[in-house]
Design an enzyme around this catalytic site. Structure first.
Site, PDB file in Angstrom:
ATOM      1  N   GLU B 284       0.583  -1.286   0.106  1.00 21.34           N
ATOM      2  CA  GLU B 284       0.164  -0.170   0.037  1.00 21.34           C
ATOM      3  C   GLU B 284       0.926   1.108  -0.075  1.00 21.34           C
ATOM      4  O   GLU B 284       0.488   2.284  -0.774  1.00 21.34           O
ATOM      5  CB  GLU B 284      -0.984   0.020   1.357  1.00 21.34           C
ATOM      6  CG  GLU B 284      -2.189   0.756   0.975  1.00 21.34           C
ATOM      7  CD  GLU B 284      -3.292   0.527   2.182  1.00 21.34           C
ATOM      8  OE1 GLU B 284      -4.052  -0.713   1.941  1.00 21.34           O
ATOM      9  OE2 GLU B 284      -3.246   1.098   3.072  1.00 21.34           O
ATOM     10  N   GLU B 287       1.945   1.803  -3.282  1.00 23.25           N
ATOM     11  CA  GLU B 287       0.796   2.233  -4.310  1.00 23.25           C
ATOM     12  C   GLU B 287       0.616   3.674  -4.066  1.00 23.25           C
ATOM     13  O   GLU B 287       0.465   4.358  -4.989  1.00 23.25           O
ATOM     14  CB  GLU B 287      -0.222   1.370  -3.788  1.00 23.25           C
ATOM     15  CG  GLU B 287      -1.416   1.799  -4.833  1.00 23.25           C
ATOM     16  CD  GLU B 287      -2.739   0.997  -4.453  1.00 23.25           C
ATOM     17  OE1 GLU B 287      -2.576   0.278  -3.352  1.00 23.25           O
ATOM     18  OE2 GLU B 287      -3.723   1.256  -5.035  1.00 23.25           O
ATOM     19  N   CYS B 310      -8.485  -2.016   4.370  1.00 23.31           N
ATOM     20  CA  CYS B 310      -8.263  -3.148   5.262  1.00 23.31           C
ATOM     21  C   CYS B 310      -9.568  -3.738   5.730  1.00 23.31           C
ATOM     22  O   CYS B 310      -9.728  -4.625   6.543  1.00 23.31           O
ATOM     23  CB  CYS B 310      -7.320  -3.000   6.382  1.00 23.31           C
ATOM     24  SG  CYS B 310      -5.717  -2.094   5.936  1.00 23.31           S
ATOM     25  N   SER B 330      -7.265   1.977  -2.040  1.00 27.35           N
ATOM     26  CA  SER B 330      -6.152   1.065  -2.485  1.00 27.35           C
ATOM     27  C   SER B 330      -6.690  -0.047  -3.044  1.00 27.35           C
ATOM     28  O   SER B 330      -7.621  -0.724  -2.435  1.00 27.35           O
ATOM     29  CB  SER B 330      -5.341   0.829  -1.197  1.00 27.35           C
ATOM     30  OG  SER B 330      -4.501  -0.114  -1.395  1.00 27.35           O
ATOM     31  N   LYS B 369     -15.304  -9.831   8.179  1.00 31.09           N
ATOM     32  CA  LYS B 369     -14.474 -10.746   7.487  1.00 31.09           C
ATOM     33  C   LYS B 369     -15.025 -11.811   6.980  1.00 31.09           C
ATOM     34  O   LYS B 369     -14.432 -12.735   6.058  1.00 31.09           O
ATOM     35  CB  LYS B 369     -13.271 -10.798   8.541  1.00 31.09           C
ATOM     36  CG  LYS B 369     -12.390  -9.741   8.896  1.00 31.09           C
ATOM     37  CD  LYS B 369     -11.548  -9.399   7.758  1.00 31.09           C
ATOM     38  CE  LYS B 369     -10.552  -8.149   8.022  1.00 31.09           C
ATOM     39  NZ  LYS B 369      -9.985  -7.725   7.092  1.00 31.09           N
ATOM     40  N   GLU B 372     -16.273 -11.043   3.969  1.00 27.58           N
ATOM     41  CA  GLU B 372     -15.221 -10.844   2.998  1.00 27.58           C
ATOM     42  C   GLU B 372     -14.702 -11.962   2.258  1.00 27.58           C
ATOM     43  O   GLU B 372     -14.292 -12.116   1.054  1.00 27.58           O
ATOM     44  CB  GLU B 372     -14.026  -9.957   3.688  1.00 27.58           C
ATOM     45  CG  GLU B 372     -12.867  -9.444   2.715  1.00 27.58           C
ATOM     46  CD  GLU B 372     -11.727  -8.986   3.472  1.00 27.58           C
ATOM     47  OE1 GLU B 372     -11.460  -9.177   4.545  1.00 27.58           O
ATOM     48  OE2 GLU B 372     -11.214  -8.113   2.912  1.00 27.58           O
ATOM     49  N   GLU B 377     -14.401 -12.340  -5.671  1.00 22.80           N
ATOM     50  CA  GLU B 377     -12.835 -12.255  -5.916  1.00 22.80           C
ATOM     51  C   GLU B 377     -11.782 -12.869  -5.130  1.00 22.80           C
ATOM     52  O   GLU B 377     -10.775 -12.978  -5.638  1.00 22.80           O
ATOM     53  CB  GLU B 377     -12.641 -10.560  -5.716  1.00 22.80           C
ATOM     54  CG  GLU B 377     -13.830  -9.656  -6.436  1.00 22.80           C
ATOM     55  CD  GLU B 377     -14.825  -9.485  -5.561  1.00 22.80           C
ATOM     56  OE1 GLU B 377     -15.956  -9.808  -5.598  1.00 22.80           O
ATOM     57  OE2 GLU B 377     -14.710  -8.544  -4.485  1.00 22.80           O
ATOM     58  N   CYS B 526     -10.298  -1.794  14.641  1.00 25.96           N
ATOM     59  CA  CYS B 526     -10.357  -3.153  14.952  1.00 25.96           C
ATOM     60  C   CYS B 526     -10.819  -3.404  16.121  1.00 25.96           C
ATOM     61  O   CYS B 526     -11.359  -4.584  16.663  1.00 25.96           O
ATOM     62  CB  CYS B 526      -9.151  -4.260  14.388  1.00 25.96           C
ATOM     63  SG  CYS B 526      -9.224  -3.841  12.572  1.00 25.96           S
TER      64      CYS B 526
END
Lengths: 389, 596
Positions: B284, B287, B310, B330, B369, B372, B377, B526
């Site tokens: 990142e 990037e 994230c 990102s 999560k 996710e 993907e 988190c």
């Protein structure tokens, strides 16, 4: 008690044009706001929606708040079962309502007023808008900075509760708020707000017109003035009547009963059921049983179980559902009397339910849940055998 | 002495409190506990459950103590006959409409209604059982959140959470009276609405009406299947939260014990998401520098500010609410998904394991999560990269089920490879942590010097302020970064989707200009995630944050680029940040979603 005969009167429905009410407004505005409020306090006028809060005091509380923006709201969410007088007032003498709002606005320092119109009364909108536009325009020509707007409800009974009404007006779900703060401090848009019933506003106007003394001649010491009643049920005389307040129920039944009156539900579904044996000592007024106007008369052909069942079904459906005592309590009362009727529960279960209704009376968040105990206890206490058998 | 004190008596004991204090809080000062259900320290006052009612002398009505401010001379009784009767009635009423199958409930033993029923010895309550349509199945459509209306007590904590803290409003009240319930837009299933799966509603649900979708049995089955190689990764915030469910007070660091417990439970390899957190910084950070170079040197139109990716709750929020800003995200996968993709490729190859025989489990402070890992993907390894996600709470359940005396465990170390993490990775667990980690590395790459903050602690990006801003002047750069000479790097950090929403509106309207934005979907980051131990409150989250920063300071390596395993994987497998392999395994794309 004052020894005088209380009777039918005719003030509120006397026709009055917009021009006439504007004239009275300009005349009234020669007095200071404080003097107008003093007049209203002195008149003894109490809220005609049912709760009976002294109108002048409410106005004074709002006036005392230091805020550039304040509101006057006319509560036209007439949803109490058996009440249909505000509809008539708005249909026939809306200009007086508007005048009452304008006088209130002037007194407390509000420049905007709203009529919160019951969803089911939307058919009145064309007429009401026309009168309101006319009224607003006339105020402008007199350089009076006050405008009335109309907002429509969507048919929930709970939105007649003032804080739920504000929520509804703000575009939110109509749920009552925690109190305090009260509307005169934080109402619509969290601004100081006077919210009065349609009829209260007309009487405020009438007081300015007829003078405090004349108003005080009507009614009794604790219940000054007259009041519009919606009479329905087992009566040859159903309709809307303006009567002096403080009338003994006995006299009322004399005039309106069909000779076989078993009970009168005073104050609509959330009011009290008075059985024949108590007609003599019951006063219709703040010293006795107050009412928003609903008088439902039942004769001996009626099952009081069915009456109570209907009321409880109504509350079960119309509770906003947010607070436990009201949401679940109403359902338990309804299912409870059904279970007793069917013999699934013993008659003594009614006593458990009375304890529950006592909790609802003190622990529910708003007037809806708090008042379910009124019809419940008065019907259970006076017609217990009809519930059980 | 600007503060106006109010004198009152509670149960005949005098107390003076600040004006505006509620009766509930005043009673707390005197150590009188008043039970509550709808009240929550993170939310506005509702006053709807009515279990906290108290008697105020002179008032006909009882007062909801959570919603009633004190007044001078008030005399309050918290336990009078009237109060006790009403309180018991309220609990009995709630139970009469509550599907009280407690022994079968996921929240058994962690239910506030159950606690109250037990405290007041409700027993066989008198009212008529009204649990409607018991057979009606809970909404299990979401991979993250199970919603069982038969357990709902309508306290509306979830509704307020979703609206006030998250600006999502996936949950709302519908209907009235006996039909009132908490539902979604048009009553659609949870996987078909704007829900971001953040799980903040779960953290605040007093009963079992909202719980995580659990995958405990699936994970146990994998562990007990000898033909499967089960790897587990643990997110940074788990190590400072797990203890709360296993007997410790908030703020206890239990990293070593957690690793030991996971080994006892039988995972074949206990690895650390911190490894891919460090890797995320490399990817990142590169990037960001690439985007800046394109913008500053090549004059190319690139999406700036760049935003972190994230937090999967935040990603789905952005996909629903700000689809026009998706290019600003990102392209880096979250550390969990980077880990998953590498576990079944790099790790499998190094260990000589056929990835089809691997089961990849992650322990996350997060419910999003779970969603996710099921995104289509996320199959770049050729398999589902992460098979099962368990919350911190579920891990605590596993520890208990395995009969492990957690507090007595000796600390153990993560396995290798992919078990090494730096302090920079640990702080991913707190709001501002990704930003701090990125700055520690990026600044050093560009200037060759450590970030100019004492002890590497970049204080301006820490703390629980809703939206934080910081500026870092970049000067005396290395020759290859000449285009950044004198640039004042401008960054912002938001945590909780309400704050993210405010920040995004400002970005969209061009009211603010930043280079880099960190967003975490949950309040506090988190550490306050939807999978963390319940209860949560600002104080608890503060303690968890302190633990995270202590963990960081206690580690020998505190900069992601110094992680030796990260250096190794670039050397052996990935090549370079943003390289071809990275592109295939570590980066992703996003999807425009509708709001309704």
């Amino acid at each position: 008690m004052e020894n005088k005969v209380l009777k039918r009167v005719d003030y509120i429905f006397q026709e009055s044009s917009v021009v006439e009410v504007i004239e009275l407004i300009t005349k009234t505005f020669k007095k200071t706001p404080d003097d107008i409020i003093l007049d209203v306090i002195d008149s003894g006028l109490r809220g005609r929606g049912g709760a009976g809060f002294p109108t002048g005091l409410k106005w004074r509380f709002a006036k005392n708040e230091d805020s550039p923006v304040k509101y006057v709201i006319c509560n036209a969410d007439e949803g109490e079962p058996g009440t249909f007088k505000d509809r008539e007032i708005l249909e026939t003498v809306a200009s007086k309502v508007l005048a009452g709002m304008c006088i209130c606005g002037h007194s407390i320092g509000a420049k905007e007023g709203f009529i919160y119109l019951r969803g089911e009364y939307n058919y009145l909108l064309p007429h009401l808008s026309k009168v309101t536009d006319d009224f607003n325009n006339q105020l402008k020509t007199k350089n009076i900075d006050f405008t009335v707007y109309i907002k429509s409800g969507s048919g929930a009974y709970i939105c007649g509760e003032e804080s739920a009404l504000f929520e509804s007006m703000e575009g939110k779900r109509g749920e009552p708020r925690n109190k305090p703060p009260y509307p005169t401090i934080s109402g619509y848009n969290a601004k100081p707000t006077v919210i009065n019933n349609v009829e209260t506003l007309v009487y405020a106007y009438m007081i300015c017109k007829m003078g405090v003394e004349k108003f005080k001649e009507l009614g009794t010491k604790d219940s000054r003035g007259s009041k519009v009643f919606s009479v329905s049920g087992d009566t040859p005389n159903a309709g809307i009547f303006e009567l002096e307040l403080g009338m003994p129920l006995k006299d009322f039944v004399q005039d309106f009963g069909d000779g076989d009156t078993k009970a009168v539900q005073v104050g609509g579904a959330s009011g009290h059921c008075v059985p024949r044996k108590h007609f003599n000592e019951t006063i219709i007024g703040f010293e006795g049983i107050p009412t928003g106007g609903s008088m439902m008369i039942f004769n001996s052909s009626r099952s009081m179980y069915n009456v109570l069942h209907d009321y409880l079904e109504f509350f079960t459906e119309e509770s906003c559902g947010q607070c436990t005592p009201c949401r679940v309590g109403c359902q338990q009362l309804l299912k409870g009397i059904e279970a007793v009727k069917k013999g699934e529960r013993k008659p003594q279960y009614l006593d458990e339910l009375k304890k529950l209704s006592a909790t609802m009376k003190v622990a529910a968040k708003c007037g809806l849940g708090q008042s379910v105990a009124n019809p419940f206890n008065s019907i259970i206490d006076n017609f217990r055998e009809e519930i059980i058998y | 002495m600007n503060e106006f004190l109010v004198n009152l008596k509670i149960n005949n004991i005098p107390v003076s409190v600040k004006e505006g204090t509620t009766i509930l809080d005043a009673a707390k000062i005197l150590n009188f506990k008043i039970p509550t259900l709808c009240n929550h320290p993170d939310l506005t006052v509702a006053g709807n459950c009515r279990v906290c009612v108290v008697e105020v002398e002179g008032s006909r009505l009882l007062s909801a103590s959570c919603a009633t401010p004190v007044s001078e001379g008030m005399e309050v009784y918290t336990n009078s006959e009237k109060v006790r009767t009403a309180r018991k009635h309220v609990i009995e009423l709630l139970l009469s409409e509550h599907n009280a199958d407690c022994t079968k409930c996921f929240k058994n033993g962690h239910c506030e209604l159950q606690d109250l029923a037990s405290e007041y010895r409700i027993g066989d309550h008198v009212f008529i059982d009204m649990v409607k349509d018991r057979s009606k199945l809970a909404d299990m459509s979401s991979p993250s959140i199970a919603k069982d209306d038969s357990k709902c007590i309508r306290c509306q904590r979830c509704v307020r959470t979703c609206e006030e803290l998250q600006s999502v409003s996936a949950l709302a009240v519908i209907n009235k009276g006996d039909h009132q319930k908490i539902s979604t837009f048009m009553n659609k299933p949870m996987d078909d609405v704007v829900c971001t799966n953040c799980g903040q509603c779960i953290n605040r649900c007093p009963t079992g009406a909202l719980t995580e979708r659990t995958y405990l049995e699936e994970v146990w089955n994998a562990i007990n299947n000898p033909s499967k190689h089960v790897v587990v990764q643990t997110a940074p915030a788990v190590r400072i939260g797990l203890g709360e469910d296993l007997g410790y007070k908030p703020g206890e660091r239990v990293t070593g014990k957690m690793v030991a417990a996971l080994k006892h439970i039988g995972f074949d390899s206990v690895l650390d998401t911190d490894f891919t957190a460090d890797l995320t910084i490399m990817e990142e950070g590169t990037e960001l520098l690439t985007r800046l170079k394109k913008a500053l040197v090549e004059g190319e139109k690139v999406a700036l500010p760049m935003m972190t990716s994230c937090s999967p709750g935040w990603i789905k929020f952005q996909e629903h609410m700000f689809p026009d800003l998706l290019n600003n995200l990102s392209t880096c996968k979250s550390p969990q998904q980077m880990f998953g993709a590498l576990a079944k490729t790099y790790y499998a190859r190094k260990k000589g394991i056929d990835p089809k025989n691997m089961v990849s489990v992650s322990i996350m402070p997060c419910t999003a999560k779970k969603f996710e890992c099921n995104r289509p993907e996320m199959r770049d390894s050729g398999y589902q990269d992460v098979d099962y996600v368990l919350t911190t709470r579920e891990l605590a359940m596993m520890v208990k089920q395995a009969g492990i005396d957690f507090m007595k465990l000796d600390d153990e170390h993560y396995d290798s490879i992919m078990g090494e993490g730096t302090g920079a990775a640990v702080i991913f667990g707190a709001t501002g942590g990704v930003m701090e980690a990125a700055l520690r590395t990026a600044y050093e790459i560009v200037t060759g010097r450590e970030v100019p903050f004492k002890n590497l602690n970049i204080m301006p990006v820490r703390g629980f302020e809703g939206i934080k801003e910081a500026k870092v002047l970049i000067n005396d750069v290395k020759p290859e970064w000449k285009f950044l000479e004198g640039v004042e790097l401008s960054v912002a950090i938001a945590h909780g989707l309400h704050n993210a929403n405010e920040l995004m509106k400002a970005v969209r309207e061009g009211k603010v200009v930043y280079h880099f934005i960190e967003v975490m979907g949950c309040p506090g980051g988190c550490l306050g995630g939807g999978g963390q131990p319940i209860p949560t409150s600002p104080e608890i989250r503060q303690k968890r944050a302190s633990a995270i920063y202590a963990e960081d300071e206690g580690l020998p390596l505190r900069k992601s680029h110094l992680n030796p395993e990260v250096a190794l994987i670039y050397k052996e497998f990935l090549g370079e940040p943003l390289g071809h392999k990275s592109h295939d395994l570590l980066h992703t794309h996003y999807k425009v979603r509708k709001r309704y």
